[in-house]
Enzyme design. Sequence first.
Site, PDB file in Angstrom:
ATOM      1  N   ARG A  51      25.649  50.173  22.877  1.00 31.39           N
ATOM      2  CA  ARG A  51      26.087  48.919  23.498  1.00 31.39           C
ATOM      3  C   ARG A  51      27.195  48.295  22.655  1.00 31.39           C
ATOM      4  NH1 ARG A  51      22.068  45.731  22.601  1.00 31.39           N
ATOM      5  NH2 ARG A  51      23.170  44.588  20.986  1.00 31.39           N
ATOM      6  N   TYR A 103      41.363  37.620  44.441  1.00 25.92           N
ATOM      7  CA  TYR A 103      40.289  38.489  44.911  1.00 25.92           C
ATOM      8  C   TYR A 103      39.022  37.677  45.188  1.00 25.92           C
ATOM      9  CZ  TYR A 103      36.434  41.835  44.400  1.00 25.92           C
ATOM     10  OH  TYR A 103      35.286  42.548  44.566  1.00 25.92           O
ATOM     11  N   ASP A 175      45.407  38.834  35.523  1.00 28.75           N
ATOM     12  CA  ASP A 175      44.823  40.005  36.177  1.00 28.75           C
ATOM     13  C   ASP A 175      45.985  40.922  36.573  1.00 28.75           C
ATOM     14  OD1 ASP A 175      43.761  41.870  37.938  1.00 28.75           O
ATOM     15  OD2 ASP A 175      42.392  40.454  38.893  1.00 28.75           O
ATOM     16  N   LYS A 200      40.435  50.642  39.741  1.00 25.77           N
ATOM     17  CA  LYS A 200      41.520  50.834  40.693  1.00 25.77           C
ATOM     18  C   LYS A 200      42.560  51.828  40.162  1.00 25.77           C
ATOM     19  CE  LYS A 200      39.375  47.499  42.996  1.00 25.77           C
ATOM     20  NZ  LYS A 200      38.422  46.881  42.084  1.00 25.77           N
TER      21      LYS A 200
END
Length: 384
Positions: A51, A103, A175, A200
């Site tokens: 982690r 978004y 972004d 993406k």
Amino acid sequence: MSKKDLKFNSKTIHGGQHPDKAYGAVMPPIYQTSTYAQTTPGGHKGFEYSRSANPTRTALENALASIENGIYGLAFASGLSAMDAVIKLLNPGDEVVSTNDLYGGSYRLFKQIFEKYGITFHFVGMQSVDAIEEHINDKTKLIWVETPTNPMMNVIDIKAVSDLAKKHDLLLAVDNTFATPYLQRPLDLGADIVMHSATKYLGGHSDVVVGALVVKNKDLADQLYFIQNASGAVCGPMDSFLTLRGIKTLHVRMQRHCDNGKAIAEYLVKHPKIEKVYWPGFENHPNHDVAKSQMDDFGGMISFVPKGSSYEEAIKIVEKLEVFTLAESLGGVESLAGHPASMTHASIPKEEREKSGVVDSLIRLSVGIEDVDDLIADLEQAIG
């Protein structure tokens, strides 16, 4: 030549990368492990628990930093978990100025998760810097920019917003999912944080869900690394490997996305049954000059509205497509079509959606890297 001096196309392959220390593997191995042996308490080789850090994820984070001209990269389980980490830098009572055309998942995270913890969000059209400044007060801590925006393809002047953020001592996060660092590099334009849904274009093959942040400032990086480890929304080694493999072909894929996107935008704008086409490459696109100055090309994302702005006509078109796949997401090698009002932006109330132009008849295309003649023929038969 230092790897820091490489040009972009070389950075996607070599930036921040080194042969694996164990056996000299050229591609970073998938370290499918949760923990690491120690010789004495605290005596390890830089990795304790996956982690906190994993060699495959570290290789991805180094590549992310390299292609964005940053210093510190962080990889997350999704783009939204990367955004979640940024908002966790704030405290109750703080305010954020965000672009109003963004978004739907970002809007949902801001409004339905973080507002109840006392953070206020102002959604503003950012074509003009003056409109942003009107909403800045002594509680404002962050400006959130998405450019080009999803799905209206609005372009925001990153350098101008950066100057405004510095004037008021605010953080600026951008972004960069739609453009990718192949087309624009927000840190070079003054942003503090660049964010990606690496699902993406960076991954590029519709086979992984990953998020990313890149920064230059060490104090900011340390805060984000703490949040990443404490909250635990990290991507696994297989996801890291797939995204790193995708980045290595980002430059060749993006060039084809841009070429195909241009051809399809020009086809749609001349089509008698199409009313509006949104693509930053058009000279009459609002802020086209800004796009021209801060982007190296105009990308493969396009939105359009059929004549008469009919919801029924839009649904008929997307249902008839055969080469374009009707699906959520974007940025894969395959062309995708979406209906934002009922898919990606359904979480935004209709009244709010329509203020920014996301009408029920809007169709969004993610233009892939197929033969462009096949894509145009598919649109031709679907539009009729």
